[in-house]
Design a protein around this motif. Structure first.
Motif, short mmCIF file in Angstrom:
data_model
loop_
_atom_site.label_atom_id
_atom_site.label_comp_id
_atom_site.label_asym_id
_atom_site.label_seq_id
_atom_site.Cartn_x
_atom_site.Cartn_y
_atom_site.Cartn_z
N VAL A 1 0.79 -1.37 -0.10
CA VAL A 1 0.11 0.07 0.04
C VAL A 1 0.89 1.29 0.03
CG1 VAL A 1 -1.97 -1.28 1.19
CG2 VAL A 1 -0.19 -0.04 2.58
N ARG A 2 2.03 1.08 -0.53
CA ARG A 2 3.00 2.40 -0.42
C ARG A 2 2.39 3.54 -1.35
NH1 ARG A 2 8.38 1.83 0.23
NH2 ARG A 2 7.81 0.34 1.72
N ALA A 3 1.99 3.29 -2.22
CA ALA A 3 1.30 4.61 -3.06
C ALA A 3 0.11 5.01 -2.54
CB ALA A 3 1.04 4.15 -4.60
N GLN A 4 -0.80 4.02 -1.86
CA GLN A 4 -2.14 4.25 -1.57
C GLN A 4 -2.21 5.16 -0.16
OE1 GLN A 4 -1.19 1.29 -2.80
NE2 GLN A 4 -2.41 1.54 -4.87
N ARG A 5 -1.01 4.88 0.46
CA ARG A 5 -0.74 5.70 1.92
C ARG A 5 -1.05 7.20 1.76
NH1 ARG A 5 4.00 4.75 5.52
NH2 ARG A 5 3.39 6.62 6.21
N THR A 6 -0.31 7.69 0.60
CA THR A 6 -0.37 9.20 0.42
C THR A 6 -1.72 9.84 -0.01
OG1 THR A 6 0.31 8.79 -2.04
CG2 THR A 6 2.09 8.82 -0.44
N LEU A 7 -2.65 8.91 -0.27
CA LEU A 7 -3.93 9.70 -0.58
C LEU A 7 -4.54 10.58 0.40
CD1 LEU A 7 -5.61 6.58 -2.75
CD2 LEU A 7 -4.29 8.62 -3.59
N ASP A 8 -4.20 10.26 1.67
CA ASP A 8 -4.65 11.13 2.83
C ASP A 8 -3.71 11.45 3.57
OD1 ASP A 8 -5.75 11.83 5.36
OD2 ASP A 8 -7.47 10.33 5.24
N PRO A 9 -3.10 12.71 3.36
CA PRO A 9 -2.04 13.35 3.71
C PRO A 9 -2.00 13.43 5.19
CG PRO A 9 -2.65 14.59 1.92
CD PRO A 9 -3.54 13.50 2.17
N VAL A 10 -2.96 13.55 5.69
CA VAL A 10 -3.08 13.67 7.28
C VAL A 10 -3.01 12.67 8.16
CG1 VAL A 10 -4.82 14.38 9.31
CG2 VAL A 10 -4.76 15.75 7.16
N ARG A 11 -3.45 11.40 7.44
CA ARG A 11 -3.57 10.06 8.07
C ARG A 11 -2.01 9.47 7.63
NH1 ARG A 11 -8.81 6.46 6.76
NH2 ARG A 11 -8.03 5.30 8.73
N ASP A 12 -1.42 9.82 6.60
CA ASP A 12 -0.19 9.51 6.10
C ASP A 12 0.86 9.90 7.18
OD1 ASP A 12 1.78 7.95 4.38
OD2 ASP A 12 2.13 10.11 3.49
N LYS A 13 0.66 11.18 7.52
CA LYS A 13 1.59 11.94 8.20
C LYS A 13 1.75 11.30 9.58
CE LYS A 13 2.84 16.26 10.20
NZ LYS A 13 2.57 17.72 10.44
N ALA A 14 0.42 10.89 10.21
CA ALA A 14 0.23 10.31 11.64
C ALA A 14 0.77 8.94 11.53
CB ALA A 14 -1.22 10.19 11.80
N LEU A 15 0.92 8.27 10.47
CA LEU A 15 1.24 6.95 10.23
C LEU A 15 2.71 6.94 10.31
CD1 LEU A 15 1.01 3.87 9.81
CD2 LEU A 15 0.75 4.19 7.22
N ASP A 16 3.50 8.01 9.68
CA ASP A 16 4.60 8.20 9.74
C ASP A 16 5.22 8.69 11.23
OD1 ASP A 16 5.92 7.85 7.39
OD2 ASP A 16 5.74 9.95 6.71
N GLU A 17 4.66 9.27 11.89
CA GLU A 17 4.94 9.88 13.22
C GLU A 17 4.58 8.67 14.06
OE1 GLU A 17 2.71 13.40 13.54
OE2 GLU A 17 4.10 14.66 12.37
N ASN A 18 3.52 8.07 14.32
CA ASN A 18 3.20 7.10 15.18
C ASN A 18 2.62 5.76 14.54
OD1 ASN A 18 2.54 5.61 17.48
ND2 ASN A 18 0.92 6.99 18.18
N PRO A 19 3.28 4.97 13.87
CA PRO A 19 2.87 3.85 13.13
C PRO A 19 2.15 2.73 14.02
CG PRO A 19 5.34 3.55 13.49
CD PRO A 19 4.75 4.88 13.88
N TRP A 20 2.33 2.74 15.29
CA TRP A 20 1.79 1.64 16.16
C TRP A 20 0.30 2.07 16.85
CZ3 TRP A 20 4.44 -1.54 13.80
CH2 TRP A 20 5.79 -1.40 13.73
N SER A 21 0.14 3.17 16.61
CA SER A 21 -1.23 3.69 17.22
C SER A 21 -2.35 3.11 16.51
CB SER A 21 -1.66 5.42 16.91
OG SER A 21 -1.67 5.61 15.72
N SER A 22 -3.55 2.92 17.24
CA SER A 22 -4.58 2.25 16.58
C SER A 22 -5.31 2.92 15.46
CB SER A 22 -6.02 2.10 17.70
OG SER A 22 -6.38 3.52 18.21
N GLU A 23 -5.04 4.35 15.42
CA GLU A 23 -5.82 4.86 14.29
C GLU A 23 -4.76 4.63 13.08
OE1 GLU A 23 -6.92 7.05 17.92
OE2 GLU A 23 -4.76 6.57 17.10
#
Length: 498
Positions: free
Chosen positions: A92-114
């Motif tokens: 899902v490497r390309a699809q991650r970037t479709l939602d910049p806000v959630r993608d940034k959160a995934l970068d900053e805290n990949p283990w959160s439930s969100e």
């Protein structure tokens, strides 16, 4: 290629090991360390306990490619809920970037439930349209429901899934409590995780394949780590020529995305090119062939076909766009809103050669490119959603509709010309084929005569049939050519002698 040189891996990194916001791909940095998941220590203790039991029972093993050799990993059963989706999964490497806000959160805290929920959602979606459920995921879930898990996944000691991310998503939805997994060694690095994932994915088995764009990104990522092209090509089970073709396509896509950016912030996305793999590969082939003889003509061909990709024409229609497509069929029919400003060639200096300048491209090539830019930006605006005003979306939709109408007419004319040329070529090719058959007849005649196997009556009848056919051809030629050449003159003379 009219494509600026750039780093086209899936994201660039700053000194802190984080993805820069100006990275064109907006992806993640592979050198960043995610650290241990919140339950990592607990998961490790569970894994170690179950590995010890598996060793006593001499249980099942799974084989992976590990640092240049085969390694046999012990397989254990783990609670599905206890494991983590891999934030770096190429699926899902390309699809991650479709939602910049959630993608940034995934970068900053990949283990959160969100973040984990975001990964789970993307793993179930169609790669070319994440708003739709992926039929392949549905098929996987049905297979797991009917036949249970066949192949084990792979995890790290801290419970990060290296292989089996989509299977975990399906098992969670099915309410299955446990998943069988092989366990990687304790010294597993981020690079090891990515190598193992790629090696398992590229095996010729029934794994759900990476989407085309994610595969291109994975190739670039491996090359960015300093690996040689031949090594990466071998790992991806492709030839070096195919790898270079795919890199050219990926660079073309990145350039098109950059050119699609509007002042209002709209831009095309990697996933917008997901379903155009064969069109772009064929474009590469035709571009390279023409570029060796006429670089400017190759640029015009590339831009016209890229515009048709944006307008979503099928591959067979794209083939009708040759280098002269814009000048011959489009230019005079374009409405004012689609009429690009005529671009003049510019002088470009050559580094290291003071005072030496060359033209960057012909006016025709640059003007063709400007029309493609208009369409790229219109397409980006039309699907930008609430990023732009409804009026801007409406205008962009109308521009695309207008362009489609003009291109439809141009394609129809180009198709008529292609069919005419095909008929013209077919006439002479038929005669050439007939000559080949006559030459073959000469050789077989001599052989049959030597073996006393010649049927003279049948041969005579065949000659009369040939004479009648040539007479009919002569009649058509006599009506067509007012000043016949030597070949036609011979045919007419032979017919008159009859």
């Amino acid at each position: 290629m009219w494509i600026k040189s750039r780093n086209i891996v899936s994201g660039s990194c700053d000194d802190a090991g984080r993805a820069r916001s100006d990275s064109p791909a907006g992806g993640q940095c592979m050198s960043r360390k995610f650290g241990v998941p919140p339950q990592g220590d607990h998961i490790r203790s569970v894994v170690e306990e179950r590995l010890a039991q598996a060793l006593l029972e001499k249980g099942a093993k799974v084989t992976v490619d590990w640092r240049g050799e085969q390694k046999h990993l012990d397989v254990i059963s783990m609670p599905v809920e206890l494991l983590y989706f891999n934030p770096d999964t190429h699926r899902v490497r390309a699809q991650r970037t479709l939602d910049p806000v959630r993608d940034k959160a995934l970068d900053e805290n990949p283990w959160s439930s969100e973040s984990q929920d975001y990964l789970r959602h993307l793993l179930t979606r169609r790669p070319s349209n994440p708003n739709q459920l992926d039929p392949d995921y549905t098929a996987l879930m049905e297979e797991l429901d009917d036949f249970q898990q066949k192949e084990p996944g792979i995890i790290t000691r801290e419970g990060i899934l290296v292989d089996g991310n989509t299977r975990r998503a399906a098992l969670l939805e099915l309410g299955v409590k446990d998943i069988r997994v092989g366990v990687l060694p304790q010294d597993t690095s981020r690079s090891d995780i990515n190598r193992v994932e790629l090696a398992l994915q590229l095996r010729r088995d029934k794994r759900r394949e990476y989407s085309y764009i994610n595969r291109l990104m994975a190739i670039e990522e491996q090359l960015a780590e300093g690996r040689r092209e031949d090594d990466v090509a071998r790992e991806f089970n492709i030839k070096i020529a195919t790898l270079r073709k795919d890199r050219w396509v990926y660079e073309l896509i990145r350039d098109a995305i950059e050119r699609s950016a509007t002042t209002g912030g709209a831009t095309l996305r990697l996933v917008d090119f997901e379903d155009h793999q064969e069109k772009l590969r064929e474009l590469h082939r035709d571009y390279e062939k023409l570029a060796a003889m006429d670089p400017d003509a190759a640029l015009q061909l590339k831009e016209s076909r890229l515009a048709m990709v944006v307008l979503n024409y099928p591959k067979t229609t794209l083939r009708l766009a040759e280098a002269d497509f814009h000048n011959r069929y489009l230019d005079s029919r374009l409405p004012d809103e689609l009429k690009p400003v005529v671009q003049k060639p510019a002088s470009v200096s050559i580094p290291g050669l003071p005072g030496v300048v060359v033209s960057d491209a012909t006016s025709d090539a640059k003007t063709t490119r400007e029309l493609t830019n208009l369409l790229l930006q219109a397409k980006a605006t039309a699907q930008a959603g609430d990023k732009v005003s409804p009026d801007q979306v409406s205008k962009a939709d109308q521009l695309i509709k207008s362009a489609r109408g003009v291109f439809d007419k141009a394609v129809d004319l180009a198709g008529q010309n292609a069919r005419l040329l095909k008929r013209q070529v077919a006439v002479s090719e038929r005669l050439t084929d007939a000559a080949d058959y006559v030459n073959q007849c000469v050789a077989e005649f001599a052989e049959a005569k030597a073996k006393h196997a010649l049927d003279e009556d049948a041969f005579d009848d065949a000659l009369l049939t040939l004479r009648a056919s040539l007479a009919s051809l002569a009649k058509q030629a006599g009506r067509t050519f007012s000043a016949p050449g030597d070949g036609v003159a011979w045919l007419l003379g032979a017919a008159r002698e009859q």
